[in-house]
Enzyme design. Structure first.
Site, PDB file in Angstrom:
ATOM      1  N   HIS A 135       0.844  -1.210   0.000  1.00  0.00           N
ATOM      2  CA  HIS A 135       0.000   0.000   0.000  1.00  0.00           C
ATOM      3  C   HIS A 135       0.878   1.259   0.000  1.00  0.00           C
ATOM      4  O   HIS A 135       0.642   2.190  -0.775  1.00  0.00           O
ATOM      5  CB  HIS A 135      -0.919  -0.055   1.232  1.00  0.00           C
ATOM      6  CG  HIS A 135      -1.839   1.111   1.393  1.00  0.00           C
ATOM      7  ND1 HIS A 135      -3.214   1.002   1.308  1.00  0.00           N
ATOM      8  CD2 HIS A 135      -1.592   2.426   1.643  1.00  0.00           C
ATOM      9  CE1 HIS A 135      -3.752   2.195   1.491  1.00  0.00           C
ATOM     10  NE2 HIS A 135      -2.791   3.082   1.702  1.00  0.00           N
ATOM     11  N   GLU A 136       1.906   1.275   0.857  1.00  0.00           N
ATOM     12  CA  GLU A 136       2.751   2.480   0.964  1.00  0.00           C
ATOM     13  C   GLU A 136       3.671   2.634  -0.248  1.00  0.00           C
ATOM     14  O   GLU A 136       3.928   3.747  -0.697  1.00  0.00           O
ATOM     15  CB  GLU A 136       3.568   2.466   2.259  1.00  0.00           C
ATOM     16  CG  GLU A 136       2.760   2.358   3.549  1.00  0.00           C
ATOM     17  CD  GLU A 136       1.591   3.322   3.657  1.00  0.00           C
ATOM     18  OE1 GLU A 136       1.642   4.415   3.060  1.00  0.00           O
ATOM     19  OE2 GLU A 136       0.605   2.970   4.323  1.00  0.00           O
TER      20      GLU A 136
HETATM   21 NI    NI Z   1      -2.589   5.073   2.265  1.00  0.00          NI
END
Ligand code: NI
Length: 172
Positions: A135-136
């Site tokens: 996600h990051e």
């Molecule tokens: Ni995020």
């Protein structure tokens, strides 16, 4: 160390690809400190630098517990390999307050990155840690999690997305 403002959906900085960190000086350590302070103050498990308006390839995650933190501060992270096996997690994002959705991603990944001193590392991650890292890393490439949803699912969140956009505009 400082808690910074978290930039929300609608701000073009979230679509920008971050640039590589090449000099590992005190400002890089300060960036990681600020990211962690900001993430903890918002009760998040991960935060990417462009979410505080800095387009540099830096992310932090902490998928541990209060008693047993498991903190990663990563510069220039890339997914080096990912499993064919997938897992579905209910994801949220500090740049999308109130919005969560199930997202499917590879369940085990290896990430090549550098630490805050520029030393190279390889990390194998699974479970929540693998989700948070992907996600990051997406954020650092200008990709937000709604683009990992099917178009139909994204459409179901249209109203919430509009409200989040409004929220960001009102802050300015
Ligand atoms: Ni995020």
């Amino acid at each position: 160390m400082a808690v910074r403002e978290i930039i929300t959906y609608g701000d073009p900085v979230l679509k920008k690809k971050a640039s590589k960190i090449t000099v590992f000086d005190a400002s890089v350590k300060e960036l990681f400190d600020d990211l962690l302070d900001t993430m903890y103050s918002a009760n998040g498990v991960g935060l990417a630098a462009n979410q505080i308006g800095v387009t540099k390839m830096a992310l932090v995650i902490d998928t541990g517990t209060f008693e047993n933190p498991r903190v990663l501060r990563l510069a220039n992270p890339v997914v080096a390999s990912s499993s064919r096996e997938k897992a579905v997690f209910e994801e949220g994002c500090l740049s999308f307050p109130g919005l969560t959705e199930k997202i499917e991603r590879p369940s085990v990944i290896t990430v090549k990155a550098q630490d805050e001193n520029g030393e190279e590392l390889m990390i194998e991650a699974s479970g929540l840690e693998a989700v948070a890292l992907q996600h990051e890393i997406d954020h650092l490439n200008g990709v937000v999690f709604i683009y990992r949803m099917s178009p139909v699912k994204r459409m179901l969140h249209n109203k919430e997305l509009k409200e989040i956009k409004k929220l960001g505009k009102n802050k300015k």
